[in-house]
Design an enzyme around this catalytic site. Structure first.
Site, mmCIF file in Angstrom:
data_model
loop_
_atom_site.group_PDB
_atom_site.id
_atom_site.type_symbol
_atom_site.label_atom_id
_atom_site.label_comp_id
_atom_site.label_asym_id
_atom_site.label_seq_id
_atom_site.Cartn_x
_atom_site.Cartn_y
_atom_site.Cartn_z
ATOM 1 N N ASP A 66 0.814 -1.219 0.000
ATOM 2 C CA ASP A 66 0.000 0.000 0.000
ATOM 3 C C ASP A 66 0.849 1.272 0.000
ATOM 4 O O ASP A 66 2.068 1.217 0.143
ATOM 5 C CB ASP A 66 -0.979 -0.001 1.195
ATOM 6 C CG ASP A 66 -0.328 -0.517 2.482
ATOM 7 O OD1 ASP A 66 0.913 -0.550 2.560
ATOM 8 O OD2 ASP A 66 -1.062 -0.881 3.414
ATOM 9 N N HIS A 136 -7.618 -4.351 10.045
ATOM 10 C CA HIS A 136 -7.258 -4.200 8.624
ATOM 11 C C HIS A 136 -5.967 -4.951 8.309
ATOM 12 O O HIS A 136 -5.106 -5.120 9.164
ATOM 13 C CB HIS A 136 -7.167 -2.724 8.201
ATOM 14 C CG HIS A 136 -6.006 -1.946 8.730
ATOM 15 N ND1 HIS A 136 -6.139 -0.732 9.371
ATOM 16 C CD2 HIS A 136 -4.667 -2.162 8.698
ATOM 17 C CE1 HIS A 136 -4.959 -0.255 9.695
ATOM 18 N NE2 HIS A 136 -4.039 -1.110 9.314
ATOM 19 N N GLU A 141 -9.821 -1.734 5.125
ATOM 20 C CA GLU A 141 -10.482 -1.400 6.380
ATOM 21 C C GLU A 141 -11.765 -2.230 6.533
ATOM 22 O O GLU A 141 -12.241 -2.826 5.561
ATOM 23 C CB GLU A 141 -10.818 0.106 6.378
ATOM 24 C CG GLU A 141 -9.589 1.029 6.323
ATOM 25 C CD GLU A 141 -8.847 1.126 7.659
ATOM 26 O OE1 GLU A 141 -8.940 0.201 8.494
ATOM 27 O OE2 GLU A 141 -8.154 2.143 7.869
#
Ligand code: F6R
Length: 240
Positions: A66, A136, A141
Site C-alpha cells: 500500500d 485491517h 479497512e
C-alpha cells in the site's frame, strides 16, 4: 492457520528465516512486503543475512501492499521512502525490481495495473502482513469486500489516530490510500503475519477465532491454505 507465540525478537528472526528459505529455494522469488512498525526487525534480520552471504535478493522482485494518497515517494512517511530506508538500501536487490504503489501523479493508472503486474511476475511467493488495531490488513479497512483487488480507499479514524504517532500532527496524516485488495493478498502462495502488543489483541482474536466476516478484514485469512500468524503474548492474550 498455524500460530506461533513468542517474543518480537524471536518471531522477527523466524519470519526472516521464512523469507530466506523461500528465496534460497527460488532465487527469483516474488516477495510481498509491508511497512509499519511490525516488520522492522524482520527487515533488519533479512539485511543481516544478506550481508553475511546467507541469501541474495539480486534476482527477486518485490510488491508492497500500500501507499498513502498525496505523499511523494520522497516524503519521509511515504511507504516508498520507508522501504528504501528500512530494507532496499541494505540488501542487494535491484531497485528496478521493487514495486511500491504510487500516491501521486498517475497513481490510479498504476493502481489499476498492479494486480496484472503481480500476475505477470508469477504471483507472490511469500507475503508479510502486519495488522491494524481495527483488523485491517494492508489498508483494507472493515467493510472491504473479500473480492477486492488493488483499489483506492478511505482510512478509518482509528487508523489515522494509530498512524499519527509517526507524523508531527494528526492533521498531516493522509486520509486516503491505495492498497492491494483482500483477494490480491489471498492470491499469495504463502502468508506470514506479525502482530505484537496489547492494542492488536482484539484484531488477533478476530483473525484467529472470530467469524469470517467483512467487518473483520483479516478473518478471510482463515481460508488461506498456508498462513502462519506470529504473535507475542500481549497480542495473543484474548485468544487464550
Ligand atoms: C502497512 C500495512 C498496514 C500495517 C498495519 C499495522 O503496509 O499494510 O496494514 O501493517 O497498519 O501497522 P504497524 O505495524 O505500524 O502497527
Amino acid at each position: 492457520m498455524k500460530v506461533v507465540v513468542n517474543t518480537n525478537e524471536v518471531i522477527s528472526k523466524m519470519i526472516a528465516e521464512d523469507f530466506i528459505e523461500v528465496v534460497n529455494k527460488k532465487p527469483n522469488a516474488v516477495l510481498g512486503l509491508a511497512t509499519g512498525t511490525s516488520p522492522l526487525d524482520v527487515y533488519a534480520n533479512m539485511a543481516k543475512a544478506n550481508k553475511e552471504g546467507r541469501v541474495s535478493f539480486a534476482k527477486c522482485k518485490t510488491f508492497n501492499l500500500d501507499e498513502y494518497v498525496g505523499l511523494e515517494g520522497t516524503h519521509n512517511q511515504s511507504y516508498r521512502y520507508f522501504m528504501n530506508e528500512n530494507l532496499f538500501n541494505h540488501i542487494d536487490i535491484d531497485k528496478k525490481n521493487t514495486n511500491v504503489l504510487l500516491g501521486v501523479g498517475d497513481y490510479k493508472k498504476f493502481m489499476n495495473e498492479y494486480d496484472g503486474m503481480i500476475a505477470k511476475a508469477g504471483g507472490i511467493d511469500i507475503q508479510i502482513l502486519g495488522i491494524g488495531s481495527d483488523g485491517h490488513i494492508a489498508f483494507n479497512e472493515p467493510g472491504t469486500s473479500f473480492d477486492s483487488l488493488t483499489h483506492e480507499t478511505e482510512l478509518t479514524e482509528q487508523t489515522i489516530k494509530d498512524n499519527s504517532r509517526l507524523f508531527n500532527d494528526i492533521s498531516e496524516v493522509p486520509t486516503r490510500a491505495v492498497t492491494m485488495g483482500l483477494k490480491s493478498i489471498m492470491n499469495a502462495r504463502k502468508i506470514v503475519l506479525i502482530a505484537t502488543g496489547k492494542n492488536k489483541a482484539q484484531a488477533v482474536y478476530g483473525l484467529i477465532k472470530g467469524p469470517i466476516d467483512e467487518s473483520m478484514p483479516c478473518s478471510i485469512l482463515q481460508k488461506h491454505p498456508d498462513v502462519t500468524v506470529y504473535v507475542d503474548e500481549d497480542a495473543y492474550s484474548l485468544c487464550k
